[in-house]
Design an enzyme around this catalytic site. Structure first.
Site, PDB file in Angstrom:
ATOM      1  N   SER A 314       0.803  -1.215   0.000  1.00  0.00           N
ATOM      2  CA  SER A 314       0.000   0.000   0.000  1.00  0.00           C
ATOM      3  C   SER A 314       0.842   1.274   0.000  1.00  0.00           C
ATOM      4  CB  SER A 314      -0.937  -0.066   1.213  1.00  0.00           C
ATOM      5  OG  SER A 314      -2.001   0.807   1.060  1.00  0.00           O
ATOM      6  N   ASP A 325      10.784   5.855  -9.592  1.00  0.00           N
ATOM      7  CA  ASP A 325      10.443   6.503 -10.853  1.00  0.00           C
ATOM      8  C   ASP A 325      11.111   7.870 -10.997  1.00  0.00           C
ATOM      9  OD1 ASP A 325       8.991   4.305 -11.359  1.00  0.00           O
ATOM     10  OD2 ASP A 325       7.008   5.241 -11.206  1.00  0.00           O
ATOM     11  N   LYS A 339      -0.556  -4.194  -3.803  1.00  0.00           N
ATOM     12  CA  LYS A 339      -1.934  -3.828  -3.504  1.00  0.00           C
ATOM     13  C   LYS A 339      -2.548  -3.004  -4.633  1.00  0.00           C
ATOM     14  CE  LYS A 339      -4.918  -2.284   0.086  1.00  0.00           C
ATOM     15  NZ  LYS A 339      -5.017  -1.846   1.447  1.00  0.00           N
TER      16      LYS A 339
END
Lengths: 404, 43
Positions: A314, A325, A339
């Protein structure tokens, strides 16, 4: 020969059972829901005269029937209703959409606030009970002399032999300043009993370790994303800055997540500039796009890696995904839980809101900054692996593995 | 030490290895930069 004899005994026992079953079965409806067969026949005639019931009418009717005519003492209406809602949500076949009764809701609130009332010990499942991984600093468990490796085998005289960790935690916890009697097995010694007064305990959220003194590499173990996590992280980062830290390991292993806002706060400490952390996509398309928060960047400018494992879920995945990223830190370790959903707590009705009955519904998938779909894909993977489970975690004398 | 502990330790060692390499690369970069700067100064 012996096996054959046993088979015969079973057959002989089974046959009368079938006869009795057939007889009782034909009248089962009457037995279960009405006091007499004639009353049942009357009801059936009445039903055939009426048009088909609307589903919600059918629910009300069934509830009323159970209350009025069930042969035994029916469970409380709360329990009947909660079980019905659970069953309804089960039809969604989504392990993350669930109804929280008042107890479950209170536990969730405690988890997100970062403190709880209990003995203050990190627990895990063990044969015959719950093993203490470690008592928390300054906790009642620590003051009572409990040690890592001790196994709690009974709570207030109730054996934990066949009790799930979840339930064991529920038994151990209780109101502040009340006492709980624990039976402890320590190594090969005879079990002993200790009485502990429950108190307010801060959940461990952030721990800092100097892992490499020569290179001044620090590890920040972030254990959840509670309300307090960002402030505690700031303290940890200040400590590392003051001690001349040259590199950071952000350890998100076994971090089951927490509040979305806390994850945005945490990511903002490490990602400079105005960058997208996560996009939330619902049934109607893009719902929200969360950016780094201005003025939160810690400006440490040191090399960094993130540690992940199967218990990182999560909010952990949001932070880790964003750091990767935006080329802030590579990820090391194992695949995370997967998740890919944001959950919202929704009060079921004004009355229920006052009584703290809530359902928790994942209303959106989320996308990492690079828009790699960590929603559908991750959700499918996650659901296949973890249907009905929460990420594995330890428990701080609260909900356990699968409980948080 | 349980298997889980061993796996956790291995992950941590890998993380430390990656960071040491990066710190080392930074140091090498710094010294190259310093060397260039010194050379420029001396020219």
């Amino acid at each position: 020969m012996r096996e054959r004899g046993r088979a015969w005994v079973y057959t002989l026992l089974l046959m009368p059972a079938l006869f009795i079953g057939g007889f009782v079965g034909s009248e089962a409806y009457a037995v279960l829901t009405h006091s007499s067969p004639s009353l049942m026949r009357e009801s059936l005639r009445d039903l055939t005269r009426r048009e088909a019931l609307e589903p919600t009418d059918a629910f009300r009717s069934a509830l009323a029937e159970v209350e009025a005519h069930y042969y035994g003492k029916p469970p409380a209406i709360d329990k009947l209703t909660y079980t019905s809602i659970d069953g309804m949500l089960g039809a969604l076949e989504d392990p993350y959409t669930r109804f929280m009764d008042p107890d479950a809701f209170r536990r969730m609130q405690e988890d997100t606030t970062g403190s709880f009332t209990g003995i203050g010990a990190l627990l895990e499942d063990a044969p015959g009970g719950a093993r203490i991984v470690r008592p928390l600093p300054n906790s009642p468990a620590k003051k009572a002399g409990l040690l890592p490796g001790d196994i709690i085998i009974a709570v207030d005289g109730k054996s934990l032999e066949r009790i799930a960790l979840d339930e064991a935690v529920r038994l151990i916890r209780g109101p502040r300043f009340t006492e709980v009697k624990l039976t402890i097995r320590r190594g090969e010694n005879e079990p002993f009993t200790v009485t502990i007064k429950r108190d307010l305990v801060e959940s461990p959220t952030v721990d800092v370790y100097l892992e490499d003194d020569a290179n001044k590499i620090y590890r920040i173990w972030l254990q959840n994303f509670s309300e307090k996590a960002p402030v505690l992280l700031d303290r940890a980062l200040n400590q590392i800055r003051q001690e001349g830290g040259r590199a950071i390991i952000l350890d998100l292993r076994a971090n089951p997540g927490g509040l979305l806002d806390s994850s945005i706060e945490v990511a903002s400490r490490f990602i400079p500039g105005d960058k997208v952390i996560v996009s939330v996509v619902g049934r109607q398309g893009l719902l929200d796009r969360k950016h780094t928060l201005s003025g939160r960047y810690a400006n440490l400018d040191v090399p960094m890696v993130v540690l992940m494992n199967g218990g990182s879920a999560s909010a952990s995945e949001i932070v880790a995904g964003a750091l990767r990223d935006h080329k802030v830190a590579p990820l090391i370790g194992e695949d995370s839980f997967g998740k890919g959903l944001v959950q919202t707590v929704i009060p079921t009705s004004p009355e229920h809101c006052r009584r703290y009955h809530h359902r928790q519904v994942p209303h959106a998938e989320r996308h990492r900054p690079e828009r790699e779909d960590c929603g559908r894909q991750a959700r499918r993977r996650s659901q296949a692996r973890h249907r009905g489970q929460e990420p594995r975690r330890l428990a701080h004398d609260r909900r356990g593995q699968g409980a948080r | 030490m349980t298997e889980e502990d061993k796996a956790r330790d291995k992950q941590l060692q890998k993380a430390l290895e990656v960071l040491r390499e990066r710190l080392n690369a930074t140091q090498v970069g710094d010294s190259v930069l310093r060397a260039q700067t010194d050379a420029e100064v001396s020219r």
